[in-house]
Write an enzyme that holds these catalytic residues in place. Structure first.
Site, mmCIF file in Angstrom:
data_model
loop_
_atom_site.group_PDB
_atom_site.id
_atom_site.type_symbol
_atom_site.label_atom_id
_atom_site.label_comp_id
_atom_site.label_asym_id
_atom_site.label_seq_id
_atom_site.Cartn_x
_atom_site.Cartn_y
_atom_site.Cartn_z
ATOM 1 N N MET A 270 1.094 -1.118 -0.167
ATOM 2 C CA MET A 270 0.145 0.108 -0.182
ATOM 3 C C MET A 270 0.704 1.342 0.431
ATOM 4 O O MET A 270 1.266 2.534 1.039
ATOM 5 C CB MET A 270 -1.147 -0.552 1.342
ATOM 6 C CG MET A 270 -2.107 -1.298 1.260
ATOM 7 S SD MET A 270 -3.452 -1.011 0.188
ATOM 8 C CE MET A 270 -2.519 -2.497 -1.588
ATOM 9 N N HIS A 271 1.550 1.508 -0.736
ATOM 10 C CA HIS A 271 2.913 2.289 -0.960
ATOM 11 C C HIS A 271 2.106 3.683 -0.750
ATOM 12 O O HIS A 271 2.563 4.666 -0.084
ATOM 13 C CB HIS A 271 3.530 2.808 -2.319
ATOM 14 C CG HIS A 271 4.215 1.180 -2.946
ATOM 15 N ND1 HIS A 271 5.071 0.655 -2.538
ATOM 16 C CD2 HIS A 271 3.782 0.445 -3.599
ATOM 17 C CE1 HIS A 271 5.428 -0.593 -2.886
ATOM 18 N NE2 HIS A 271 4.604 -0.538 -3.997
ATOM 19 N N ASP A 272 1.245 4.597 -1.657
ATOM 20 C CA ASP A 272 0.307 5.209 -1.201
ATOM 21 C C ASP A 272 -0.259 5.460 -0.153
ATOM 22 O O ASP A 272 -0.161 6.902 0.414
ATOM 23 C CB ASP A 272 0.059 5.645 -2.981
ATOM 24 C CG ASP A 272 0.596 4.907 -3.875
ATOM 25 O OD1 ASP A 272 -0.349 5.237 -5.012
ATOM 26 O OD2 ASP A 272 1.724 5.996 -3.978
#
Ligand code: RIB
Ligand code: CA
Length: 378
Positions: A270-272
């Site tokens: 869940m980078h962003d």
């Protein structure tokens, strides 16, 4: 007349010396009321969940969403952003169309990771909401000038729109409160061994941003790799009965399925969402000061973010010795070739950090926040 890179960075250092080392940390918000943000995005599976998180978070006053080409072309990232504001019931938020490609390169997308439609194959109705007519860079300029010192740019895609705005109006980096970035990596890339995708797509834009003087928090792969979505997260989202959690569950379930089909043993990162969550709760990550520069000439390494620090390698020093080391640290580039006119590979004479880089993350607390907000329980 184009100035050389060395001339630019030398003048930047001189400016810092004159004005006092500009704090590269986010400038303190003038009040505890919701903080004004503009979210620049290329939805994108993880972008979609990050946008839903942001719209469920009372700490944020979302002045606007600006779409950029990245994970998929702008023809998809723009309507995907509009879909998310409709799902969240937030059609009050203006969405502005941005760049359809990088500053000086061909667009490389990530449909391999985000599916042909950019949402991992999850299908939602065509958006009825229209974007604003104003292009993203002008939209950013107008909001940053309307609210000097108050607006944070949260960037979760390639930095083309930001660089375009800064190139249009050189005062903007100093009018913003700061920039919270999902991008870069000091521990290897995810699209090449050297480069993280957002910086890989538009390295020239990333360099403009890192050298602009805007206070930056860099949430890179060093921490986002430790935010892996699980089946349990999807079950929790699906159990909540509201449009946001149902849409998030649908996107997350498709993303997990896509990962399994590709043979991955774990879910997507869940980078962003971590960048948005870090803006909401900075205690989720631990940061270190770095001078970050971006490789733009490499045949193999363009898009690599390089971190220079007196504490490279986690060598701890006493504060006095750290200060002494920082004063002596030179920003060294590649060795000059025989054909080069440069006499030394030193690119700038003095170390001055330009970013806080996240290197530690409390993954459990991050997911507690993300899932609670998306479920409507937090
Ligand atoms: O490297 C991860 C980044 O690239 C994320 O923003 C993801 O959405 C992709 O754009
Ligand atoms: Ca993204």
């Amino acid at each position: 007349m184009r100035i050389t890179r060395r001339q630019f960075v030398t003048s930047y250092t001189a400016a810092l010396a004159v004005t006092g080392l500009r704090k590269h940390r986010l400038r303190d918000s003038p009040s505890s009321s919701p903080s004004r943000v503009i979210i620049d995005t290329d939805p994108g599976v993880d972008d979609a969940l990050a946008l839903l998180l942001a719209m469920r978070s009372p700490e944020l006053k979302i002045e606007g969403v600006t779409a950029v080409a990245g994970n998929v072309p702008l023809e998809l990232t723009l309507p995907n952003a509009l879909r998310m504001i409709e799902i969240a019931g937030r059609t009050d938020i203006p969405v502005a169309p941005g760049a359809s490609g990088p500053l000086v390169r061909r667009l490389v997308t990530a449909t391999y990771a985000h599916g042909e439609n950019g949402l991992g194959g999850a299908v939602f109705p065509e958006p009825q909401t229209k974007p604003v007519a104003q292009p993203a860079a002008e939209f950013m300029r107008d909001r940053l000038r309307k609210y000097p010192g108050e607006v944070t740019l949260i960037t979760i895609g390639p930095l083309t729109n930001i660089a375009s705005a800064f190139n249009m109006d050189h005062e903007l980096p100093h009018l913003a409160r700061g920039l919270m970035m999902m991008g870069g990596s000091l521990s290897g890339g995810n699209i090449t061994p050297a480069a993280e995708f957002n910086v890989y797509v538009d390295p020239e834009a990333a360099r403009v941003v890192f050298q602009s003087g805007i206070p930056i928090t860099m949430v890179g792969l060093d921490v986002t790799r430790r935010t892996t979505l699980t089946e349990e997260h999807v079950r929790t989202l699906a159990a909540a009965e509201n449009p946001v959690s149902q849409a998030a569950a649908k996107i997350a379930r498709n993303a997990l399925q896509h990962a399994r089909e590709q043979g991955f043993l774990v879910g997507p990162n869940m980078h962003d969402s971590l960048a948005v969550a870090t803006f909401i709760d900075p205690s989720l990550v631990a940061c270190k000061d770095y001078y970050i520069d971006v490789e733009t000439a490499g045949e193999l390494t363009a898009g690599e973010t390089l971190g220079y620090s007196p504490n490279a390698g986690d060598l701890r020093r006493t504060p006095e010795k750290e200060k002494e080391a920082a004063s002596k640290l030179t920003i060294r580039g590649s060795a000059p070739t025989l054909a080069s006119t440069r006499t030394s590979p030193v690119i700038r004479d003095q170390y001055a950090p330009n970013a806080q880089v996240a290197f530690g993350v409390d993954s459990r607390r991050f997911f507690d926040l993300l899932i609670a907000r998306l479920s409507g329980h937090g």
